[in-house]
Design a protein around this motif. Structure first.
Motif, mmCIF file in Angstrom:
data_model
loop_
_atom_site.group_PDB
_atom_site.id
_atom_site.type_symbol
_atom_site.label_atom_id
_atom_site.label_comp_id
_atom_site.label_asym_id
_atom_site.label_seq_id
_atom_site.Cartn_x
_atom_site.Cartn_y
_atom_site.Cartn_z
ATOM 1 N N ALA A 1 0.829 -1.205 0.000
ATOM 2 C CA ALA A 1 0.000 0.000 0.000
ATOM 3 C C ALA A 1 0.867 1.260 0.000
ATOM 4 O O ALA A 1 0.556 2.237 -0.695
ATOM 5 C CB ALA A 1 -0.933 -0.003 1.210
ATOM 6 N N VAL A 2 1.951 1.224 0.769
ATOM 7 C CA VAL A 2 2.868 2.362 0.782
ATOM 8 C C VAL A 2 3.472 2.550 -0.614
ATOM 9 O O VAL A 2 3.566 3.677 -1.125
ATOM 10 C CB VAL A 2 3.971 2.172 1.840
ATOM 11 C CG1 VAL A 2 5.041 3.259 1.716
ATOM 12 C CG2 VAL A 2 3.361 2.192 3.241
ATOM 13 N N GLY A 3 3.860 1.460 -1.259
ATOM 14 C CA GLY A 3 4.388 1.551 -2.612
ATOM 15 C C GLY A 3 3.383 2.119 -3.591
ATOM 16 O O GLY A 3 3.728 2.948 -4.459
ATOM 17 N N MET A 4 2.120 1.699 -3.475
ATOM 18 C CA MET A 4 1.069 2.232 -4.348
ATOM 19 C C MET A 4 0.872 3.722 -4.123
ATOM 20 O O MET A 4 0.664 4.482 -5.084
ATOM 21 C CB MET A 4 -0.242 1.487 -4.087
ATOM 22 C CG MET A 4 -0.263 0.059 -4.565
ATOM 23 S SD MET A 4 -1.853 -0.710 -4.155
ATOM 24 C CE MET A 4 -1.598 -2.353 -4.824
ATOM 25 N N ALA A 5 0.943 4.144 -2.866
ATOM 26 C CA ALA A 5 0.773 5.563 -2.562
ATOM 27 C C ALA A 5 1.938 6.379 -3.123
ATOM 28 O O ALA A 5 1.742 7.493 -3.635
ATOM 29 C CB ALA A 5 0.647 5.768 -1.052
#
Length: 276
Positions: free
Chosen positions: A128-132
Motif C-alpha cells: 500500500a505504501v508503494g502504491m501511494a
C-alpha cells in the motif's frame, strides 16, 4: 462514489457481509470468521460510503485502492465486492475449493476488485505504501487504503513501511488498524504487546485518529478527516470486537481460524437477523 450517509443502510450491508462471509467459510469447512466479522463495519463503510470505484470499470486509472493486508479476513472483502456489484455474491461460496478464484487469501489475478495478493502479514501494508508513492509520482488523484490487524503490527515490515510513508508525506494513504485485541494464539498483549498503537504511529510521524470500529458515524468522520490531512499519512485506530455480531464468537480467540458447523451457522445467522 457512493455517498449516502445512511447508517441504517451501512448496517444492513455489514450484516449481509457477515452472513455471506460465514456461509462461505462454513461451505469451505475452513477459514477465519473472527477477523472477518470484526472488520465488516470498516469494510462496509469503505465500499458503500468512501471508495471512488466502479464495478463496471474496476481498473480505471483514478480509482481508490483498498488492500486487505490481514489477508486471512478476505471473506469479508469478497462479500463486500459481491454486494458492490463486482460479481454475483454466490460466486464466493466456492471459497477455498480447488481451482476456485476465491481462495483463503486474496489473489489479484483471479478476482475483480482485488488490488493486491496478500497473506504474509505486513506485506500488504508495504504494498500500500508503494502504491501511494506511485500515485504521488503519477499525480494520480486516487487514494490508497490498507487494513491491518493488530497482531499484524508485530511484524517489523509494517514499521519499516510506516517510516517510509511518513518520510514521503504520503497524505494519499490511510491505514486502518483492526484493533480487536486477539490473534490465533490468544490475546495480542500476551503474545507480543503492540500498544500503545496510537502513540507508536504518532511517533512515526503519522496523523492518528482513534475510533470505535463499529460506529459508522465515527468511521465516516475519520475517513473524511484523513482525506483533509495534507501533511502526513493517516492511521485510523479502530477498536473492534473479534467475531462481532455473533455471541459465541465475540472476543473469543478460538474463532480466529475455525469454521462454524451446521448448527453454529444457523445460530449465527439467526443472531445476525436472518438470511434475507
Amino acid at each position: 462514489m457512493v455517498n449516502t450517509n445512511n447508517y441504517a443502510e451501512l448496517a444492513e450491508r455489514a450484516r449481509r457481509i457477515r452472513i455471506n462471509a460465514l456461509k462461505a467459510i462454513h461451505a469451505a469447512k475452513s477459514g477465519h470468521p473472527g477477523g472477518s466479522l470484526s472488520a465488516a463495519d470498516i469494510i462496509a463503510t469503505l465500499y458503500f460510503e468512501v471508495l471512488n470505484i466502479d464495478p463496471q470499470e474496476p481498473d480505471k486509472a483514478d480509482r481508490d485502492k483498498f488492500i486487505i493486508s490481514k489477508g486471512h479476513a478476505v471473506p469479508a472483502l469478497y462479500a463486500a465486492l459481491g454486494e458492490r456489484g463486482f460479481y454475483d455474491v454466490d460466486d464466493m461460496m466456492t471459497l477455498r475449493q480447488v481451482d476456485s478464484s476465491f481462495q483463503g487469501h486474496p489473489n489479484m489475478h483471479k478476482v475483480p476488485g482485488i488490488e493486491m495478493s496478500t497473506g504474509s502479514l505486513g506485506q500488504g501494508f508495504s504494498a500500500a505504501v508503494g502504491m501511494a508513492i506511485a500515485g504521488k509520482i503519477d499525480n494520480n488523484p486516487g487514494r490508497v487504503y490498507v487494513l491491518a490487524g493488530d497482531g499484524e503490527l508485530q511484524e517489523g515490515i509494517v514499521w519499516e513501511a510506516a517510516m517510509q510513508a511518513a518520510h514521503r508525506h504520503l497524505d494519499n494513504l490511510a491505514a486502518i488498524v483492526d484493533l480487536n485485541g486477539l490473534q490465533i494464539d490468544g490475546k495480542v498483549s500476551d503474545v507480543k504487546e503492540v500498544g500503545p498503537v496510537d502513540e507508536k504511529f504518532k511517533s512515526f510521524g503519522w496523523n492518528v485518529i482513534v475510533v470505535n470500529g463499529h460506529n459508522y458515524e465515527e468511521l465516516i468522520r475519520a475517513f473524511a478527516e484523513a482525506k483533509e490531512c495534507k501533511t502526513a499519512p493517516t492511521a485510523i485506530i479502530a477498536h473492534t470486537h473479534k467475531g462481532k455480531g455473533v455471541s459465541f464468537m465475540e472476543d473469543n480467540a478460538g474463532w480466529h481460524g475455525k469454521a462454524p458447523g451446521d448448527e453454529e451457522l444457523a445460530t449465527a445467522i439467526e443472531e445476525l437477523g436472518g438470511d434475507n
